[in-house]
Design an enzyme around this catalytic site. Structure first.
Site, PDB file in Angstrom:
ATOM      1  N   CYS A 186     -28.541   1.513   1.829  1.00  0.00           N
ATOM      2  CA  CYS A 186     -27.910   2.754   1.396  1.00  0.00           C
ATOM      3  C   CYS A 186     -27.631   2.791   0.175  1.00  0.00           C
ATOM      4  O   CYS A 186     -27.830   1.772  -0.654  1.00  0.00           O
ATOM      5  CB  CYS A 186     -27.030   3.423   2.504  1.00  0.00           C
ATOM      6  SG  CYS A 186     -25.936   2.250   3.049  1.00  0.00           S
ATOM      7  N   LEU A 212       1.430   3.439  -2.393  1.00  0.00           N
ATOM      8  CA  LEU A 212       0.689   4.415  -2.984  1.00  0.00           C
ATOM      9  C   LEU A 212      -0.483   5.074  -2.026  1.00  0.00           C
ATOM     10  O   LEU A 212      -0.460   6.247  -1.815  1.00  0.00           O
ATOM     11  CB  LEU A 212       0.016   4.010  -4.299  1.00  0.00           C
ATOM     12  CG  LEU A 212      -0.734   5.274  -4.957  1.00  0.00           C
ATOM     13  CD1 LEU A 212       0.119   6.455  -5.363  1.00  0.00           C
ATOM     14  CD2 LEU A 212      -1.644   4.781  -6.155  1.00  0.00           C
ATOM     15  N   ARG A 234       0.973  -1.186  -0.045  1.00  0.00           N
ATOM     16  CA  ARG A 234       0.070   0.162   0.112  1.00  0.00           C
ATOM     17  C   ARG A 234       0.943   1.336   0.168  1.00  0.00           C
ATOM     18  O   ARG A 234       0.489   2.256   0.711  1.00  0.00           O
ATOM     19  CB  ARG A 234      -0.953  -0.194   1.047  1.00  0.00           C
ATOM     20  CG  ARG A 234      -2.031  -0.864   0.901  1.00  0.00           C
ATOM     21  CD  ARG A 234      -3.136  -0.937   2.012  1.00  0.00           C
ATOM     22  NE  ARG A 234      -2.627  -1.540   3.305  1.00  0.00           N
ATOM     23  CZ  ARG A 234      -2.891  -1.110   4.487  1.00  0.00           C
ATOM     24  NH1 ARG A 234      -3.845  -0.380   4.715  1.00  0.00           N
ATOM     25  NH2 ARG A 234      -2.269  -1.514   5.512  1.00  0.00           N
ATOM     26  N   HIS A 290     -22.986  11.781   5.150  1.00  0.00           N
ATOM     27  CA  HIS A 290     -21.859  11.769   4.550  1.00  0.00           C
ATOM     28  C   HIS A 290     -21.110  13.051   4.476  1.00  0.00           C
ATOM     29  O   HIS A 290     -19.834  13.341   4.111  1.00  0.00           O
ATOM     30  CB  HIS A 290     -22.029  11.434   2.947  1.00  0.00           C
ATOM     31  CG  HIS A 290     -22.620  10.139   2.662  1.00  0.00           C
ATOM     32  ND1 HIS A 290     -24.047   9.935   2.791  1.00  0.00           N
ATOM     33  CD2 HIS A 290     -22.324   8.731   2.763  1.00  0.00           C
ATOM     34  CE1 HIS A 290     -24.328   8.475   2.640  1.00  0.00           C
ATOM     35  NE2 HIS A 290     -23.231   7.896   2.685  1.00  0.00           N
ATOM     36  N   SER A 350     -24.284   2.227  14.079  1.00  0.00           N
ATOM     37  CA  SER A 350     -22.718   2.496  14.626  1.00  0.00           C
ATOM     38  C   SER A 350     -22.993   4.081  15.096  1.00  0.00           C
ATOM     39  O   SER A 350     -23.649   4.893  14.632  1.00  0.00           O
ATOM     40  CB  SER A 350     -21.734   2.599  13.471  1.00  0.00           C
ATOM     41  OG  SER A 350     -22.100   3.274  12.466  1.00  0.00           O
TER      42      SER A 350
HETATM   43  N1  GLN Z   1     -25.513  -0.683  10.989  1.00  0.00           N
HETATM   44  C1  GLN Z   1     -24.413  -0.503  10.259  1.00  0.00           C
HETATM   45  C2  GLN Z   1     -24.035   0.865  10.756  1.00  0.00           C
HETATM   46  O1  GLN Z   1     -24.433   1.647  11.266  1.00  0.00           O
HETATM   47  C3  GLN Z   1     -24.828   0.023   8.880  1.00  0.00           C
HETATM   48  C4  GLN Z   1     -23.794   0.495   7.914  1.00  0.00           C
HETATM   49  C5  GLN Z   1     -24.470   0.559   6.520  1.00  0.00           C
HETATM   50  O2  GLN Z   1     -25.301   0.585   5.969  1.00  0.00           O
HETATM   51  N2  GLN Z   1     -23.603   0.858   5.592  1.00  0.00           N
HETATM   52  O3  GLN Z   1     -22.610   1.380  10.690  1.00  0.00           O
HETATM   53 ZN    ZN Z   2     -26.056   2.665   5.402  1.00  0.00          ZN
END
Ligand code: GLN
Ligand code: ZN
Length: 813
Positions: free
Chosen positions: A703, A58, A56, A754, A493
Site C-alpha cells: 500500500c 504533547l 508524550r 482511509h 485485519s
Molecule cells: N494484513 C495487514 C492488515 O490488514 C496489512 C496492513 C498494511 O498493509 N499496512 O492490517
Molecule cells: Zn495496506
C-alpha cells in the site's frame, strides 16, 4: 579493517595540540565578513531534538485540545514547558549551540508553509492561528487536510505544502521569533532551525495536483515532488518569490539575538538535476550576501552530499552540516570552499539507536579537520527519529541496553567526542573507555551471533529462492482451492473493536490471564469468520485481533529483538510508534500464527488466508542493527518466516499472504543504490515464500500508493496474487503492472479504507469494470485497499456487502 578505526589515529587527534589550539583560538566568521560580527563558531550540537515530550506530553495535550477538553492557552503552556525543558537540558549537557524552532505542534514542514503564507485557498476563510493550522493538518468539517507523505526514507510523515499559481507568499515569522526570544531570555545560545527554501519547494506540490496526473504520479518520491513536471509546473521557479522572505527572516533572527541559523536542505542529498543544484547555489549565494543576518549553517542529511557540496561550499555561507553516517567525507574533499567554513560533522547517527564507535567517529573527524576551516561535532540528522532517553527503560536486557544511545545519550556522545577532538580527552577518558568497551562487547556478544542462523544462510542455494512456473502453480491452486472468477477477499485485519483493546490492556496489566485472553481472541475470530460467511466473501481471513501491530507482533515472537517501554518516536502529529530493536541474528523459536489461522480454518469450509508480515516491512518499522548489511538481516528474517509458512501449509492453510507495505518506503534516495536494495528486498520475500508447494497460493499486499520505481520489483516477488492500494489512483496501477509484464492475480483496492465513507455497489462495479479493461477476469481479485483495523464495524459490514454485490454483478455481467 577500515582505517577509521585505527587507534593510533585517534590518539593523534586527542593529543594533537596544534589542531586543538587552532580550533580553540579560531576567531569568528567575522574575520572574513563584517556581516556577522558576533557569530562564534561552536563545537558541539545536534541538528534537532524529539518534540513529543519525554512522556508524550504533547500527544496528550494535542488530543485533549482536539477533543475540546483543554484551551489554547493550556496547549501552548505545554509546548512552552517542553521547549524550555529540552533547551535547558541540551545546554546543561554541554552543547554550545542549541537548535530551537525544532518544536512543532504538528509538523515542521507545515510550520514552514504557514511561515511563508502558503495557505491553500480552501483554508482562506479560517482565521489564522492554531485552528487554521490544525485544519490544514487534519482537515476541517468540509475541507480536506494537506496530503501527508513520508519524510524522505524515514518513518516520519510530513504535510505536503500546496502551492498554487496565485499563492502570494508573505512572511509570518511569529513562531520562530517566539521560540528564539524564549531561548534568548533563558540565556541559551540558540540556533533557529528552519526548512530551507530549496527543500521547501522540492517537497511541496502544485495545488490541484491530486496524483491523477500519470507522469507526476509515477515519478513522485518524497523529496522529489518539485522536480516533477506536475503538468509542466516546476515549483523551483518560485524560488525568487520566497528568497526575499527568507532574507527578511534572517534579518529578524539576527535582530532577535541569533548568532547562527540552520537552514535544512535534506532534499539536496537525493539525486538532483544540474538546474536544481544551480538553484541551490543561487539561493545560498543570495542569502549569504545579505547584510543583516546570522551566520548560516546549511544542513544536508539522510545521505552524502554529492554535487551539492561544491555548490554550497562555493557560496558565502558560514557552515555546512553533513551526514557522515549515511554519507562519507568524500563529497567534502571535492568542495574547496570549505576551508573557511565550519563543518558540523554528523558522526553520531541521528536516526538509529546504536552507540557511536568513538574511534571510528574520531577518525572521521580527523579527516574533516583536514578539509574544513573548523569542525563541530554533530548528529547526522535531527534526533526527531529516536526516543528521548534510555533512562526509563527497564525491559531491555542490560547488556543490550549498554549498546544503545537514544537522544539524551547521543547528546552526551556529541559532547564527549567534541572534548576529545578539542584536546580534552582526559576530561572524558572514562566515558571514552566505557564507549569503547560497549562497542567491543556488542561486536563479540553471543546474543548477537547465532551460528545456526549463520550456517543456514551460508547453505542457501538458488533453488531456495525459486518456485515452480506460475502457470503450473495456478493450475495446482485451482484444483486445491476452486474459486469463482473475481474472487472476493480482504487484506487481513478487521476492526480492532474496544473489546479487543480492553482485552489487550487487561493482559498487560494482569487483570486478564493468558488463557482468558486467548479465549477472547478466539471469540473475535469466530465472529469475523461468521460475518465473512454471511456476507459471502470467497477467501476469508481471521481478522488479526491478536496483533497489536503487524511488526511488533512478529518481533515479539522472534529471537534477536528487544523492546522498549517508553521508546516512542513521532510518526506524524500526535501519532507515535515504538519500534522494536533488531539487535541480533533472527530465528523463530516456534510457530507464531499457526494456532490462530488453524482455529479460523476449523470454523469454515472456505479457504482462510494465513497472514504474515514480510521481511522488508519488519526491517522498515524496527531499529535495525548496523553491523551487517540490511540484506543479510532481511534474509535471516525471511528464513524465520519461511519456517512459519511451511508450518501453516502443514496445518492445512492453502493460501498465505505475506504483506510488504513498506517495500516502497526503504527505496534509497539515490538512483545508484536502488538496484541493490530492490535485489535484496525481492530475494528476501522469495526466500520467505519459495519453500511452499505449487498448490499453496502466495499472496502479497502493498500500500501507500505511488508504486513507481518498485513496480518491476513487485512483479519479481513472484506472488500468485498481489493486492495493492488503488482506489484513489483510479486503477492506473494495473497499466503499470501490465507494462512490466506482470501476469498473475491482482487485486487493485476498490474501497479507500482511509476514509469512513462506504462505497456504493455502483461505484465498486464501476471500478471493477475499469479494472477489467486492463486485467482479464480470471486474474482479477476484488478487495479493499488495505486492512480494516481502523474502520468501524458498521461501515465495514456495509462496504463489504457492497463489494460482494458488485463482484457478483460483474461476474454475471
Ligand atoms: N494484513 C495487514 C492488515 O490488514 C496489512 C496492513 C498494511 O498493509 N499496512 O492490517
Ligand atoms: Zn495496506
Amino acid at each position: 579493517m577500515p582505517d577509521h578505526t585505527d587507534q593510533t589515529k585517534t590518539e593523534q587527534i586527542n593529543t594533537d595540540q596544534t589542531t586543538s589550539e587552532q580550533i580553540n583560538t579560531d576567531q569568528t566568521t567575522s574575520d572574513r565578513s563584517s556581516r556577522t560580527p558576533s557569530a562564534t563558531r561552536f563545537r558541539a550540537t545536534v541538528l534537532g531534538y524529539p518534540r513529543i515530550g519525554p512522556h508524550r506530553e504533547l500527544k496528550r495535550a494535542l488530543e485533549q485540545f482536539w477533543a475540546g477538553e483543554i484551551s489554547t492557552g493550556d496547549l501552548t503552556a505545554v509546548g512552552h514547558a517542553l521547549r524550555r525543558a529540552d533547551r535547558a537540558q541540551l545546554h546543561a549537557a554541554g552543547l554550545d549551540s542549541i537548535p530551537v524552532n525544532t518544536f512543532s505542534y504538528y509538523d515542521h514542514v507545515l510550520d514552514t508553509a504557514v511561515m511563508l503564507g502558503a495557505i491553500p485557498a480552501r483554508f482562506a476563510g479560517t482565521p489564522d492561528g492554531l485552528d487554521r493550522y490544525f485544519a490544514m493538518a487534519r482537515g476541517g468539517s468540509d475541507t480536506a487536510p494537506l496530503e501527508m507523505t513520508k519524510w524522505f526514507d524515514t518513518n516520519y510523515h510530513y504535510l505536503v505544502p500546496e502551492i498554487a499559481a496565485d499563492t502570494a507568499f508573505a512572511l509570518h515569522p511569529e513562531k520562530v521569533l517566539e521560540d528564539l526570544a524564549e531561548a534568548v531570555a533563558d540565556g541559551i545560545p540558540a540556533r533557529p532551525v528552519i526548512l530551507g527554501p530549496v527543500s521547501f519547494l522540492l517537497l511541496a506540490k502544485p495545488a490541484g495536483a491530486d496524483g491523477r496526473n500519470r507522469s507526476a504520479r509515477r515519478s513522485r518520491w518524497p523529496g522529489e515532488r518539485g522536480t516533477v513536471r506536475h503538468g509542466g509546473v516546476r515549483l523551483l521557479d518560485r524560488l525568487d518569490e520566497i528568497l526575499p522572505l527568507y532574507a527578511d527572516l534572517l534579518s529578524l533572527l539576527a535582530a532577535g539575538g541569533a548568532q547562527w541559523v540552520q537552514l535544512d536542505e535534506p532534499a539536496l542529498v537525493a539525486d538532483r538535476t544540474p538546474a536544481e543544484i544551480d538553484a541551490a547555489r543561487r539561493a545560498y549565494a543570495d542569502l549569504s550576501s545579505r547584510e543583516h543576518r546570522p551566520a548560516i549553517l546549511a544542513a544536508c542529511y539522510f545521505g552524502g552530499l554529492g554535487d551539492a557540496a561544491p555548490a554550497l561550499a562555493g557560496t558565502d555561507i558560514d557552515g555546512l552540516a553533513v551526514d557522515l553516517v549515511e554519507g562519507t567525507v568524500d563529497a567534502l574533499a571535492g568542495a574547496p570552499g570549505l576551508s573557511d567554513k565550519l563543518v558540523v560533522a554528523g558522526v553520531v547517527d541521528g536516526r538509529n539507536i546504536w552507540r557511536t564507535d568513538p574511534d571510528r567517529a574520531l577518525g572521521t573527524l580527523a579527516t574533516v579537520l583536514g578539509l574544513a576551516g573548523a569542525v563541530a561535532v554533530g548528529t547526522s540528522c535531527s534526533l526527531l527519529h529516536v526516543p528521548y532517553s534510555l533512562a526509563p527503560e527497564t525491559r531491555i536486557d542490560p547488556q543490550v541496553a549498554s549498546w544503545l544511545a537514544f537522544a539524551g545519550e547521543k547528546v552526551a556522545e556529541v559532547t564527549m567526542l567534541s572534548a576529545a577532538l578539542n584536546g580534552d580527552a582526559d576530561a572524558v577518558s572514562d566515558r571514552l573507555t566505557a564507549a569503547r568497551a560497549a562497542v567491543r562487547d556488542r561486536r563479540a556478544a553471543r546474543s548477537v551471533h547465532d551460528a545456526v542462523v549463520g550456517d543456514r544462510l551460508a547453505s542457501l542455494r538458488d533453488n531456495d529462492f525459486r518456485r515452480g512456473p506460475a502457470t503450473a502453480r495456478a493450475a495446482a491452486q485451482a484444483v486445491r482451492v476452486p474459486l469463482p472468477p473475481l474472487p472476493t477477499t480482504t487484506i487481513g485485519s478487521f476492526p480492532q473493536t474496544p473489546s479487543i483493546r480492553r482485552a489487550r490492556a487487561g493482559l498487560r496489566n494482569g487483570s486478564v490471564d493468558q488463557a482468558a485472553y486467548d479465549e477472547m481472541m478466539r471469540a473475535e475470530i469466530a465472529d469475523v469468520i461468521a460475518l465473512q460467511e454471511e456476507l459471502g466473501l470467497d477467501v476469508l481471513v481471521h481478522g488479526e485481533p491478536e496483533r497489536n501491530d503487524m511488526v511488533q507482533y512478529f518481533a515479539e515472537r522472534l529471537r534477536g529483538f528487544a523492546f522498549t517501554d517508553h521508546g516512542w518516536v513521532q510518526s506524524y502529529g500526535s501519532r507515535c510508534v515504538r519500534p522494536p530493536i533488531l539487535f541480533g541474528d533472527v530465528s523463530r523459536p516456534g510457530p507464531i500464527t499457526v494456532p490462530w489461522s488453524s482455529y479460523a480454518q476449523s470454523l469454515t469450509d472456505k479457504p482462510v488466508k494465513g497472514m504474515l508480515t514480510g521481511p522488508v516491512t519488519i526491517l522498515a518499522w524496527s531499529f535495525v542493527r548496523d553491523d551487517q548489511p540490511l540484506g543479510v538481516t532481511a534474509r535471516q528474517v525471511a528464513l524465520a518466516l519461511r519456517d512459519e509458512t511451511l508450518d501453516l501449509q502443514a496445518a492445512g492453510i492453502r493460501i498465505i499472504q505475506v504483506d510488504e507495505p513498506a517495500l516502497r518506503e526503504l527505496l534509497p534516495l539515490r538512483e545508484r543504490d536502488r538496484m541493490a536494495y530492490l535485489d535484496w528486498a525481492v530475494s528476501s520475500f522469495r526466500l520467505a515464500t519459495a519453500g511452499l508447494a505449487d498448490s499453496t497460493a502466495v499472496h502479497t499486499h502493498l500500500c501507500y500508493s505511488e508504486f513507481g520505481e518498485v513496480i518491476g520489483a513487485i512483479d519479481e516477488l513472484d506472488a500468485d496474487v498481489t493486492s495493492l492500494e488503488a482506489a484513489r489512483s483510479h486503477m492506473e496501477v494495473l497499466d503499470d503492472l501490465n507494462a512490466v509484464g506482470y501476469s498473475r492475480g491482482v487485486g487493485p483496492g476498490v474501497w479507500d479504507i482511509h476514509s469512513p465513507r462506504v462505497p456504493s455497489t455502483a461505484e465498486i462495479t464501476d471500478a471493477l469494470t475499469r479494472a477489467l479493461a486492463a486485467v482479464p477476469a480470471d486474474r482479477l481479485w476484488v478487495n479493499p485497499d488495505c486492512g480494516l483495523k481502523t474502520r468501524g464495524p458498521v461501515e465495514t459490514r456495509a462496504a463489504l456487502a457492497n463489494l460482494v454485490q458488485a463482484a457478483r454483478a460483474v461476474r454475471t455481467g
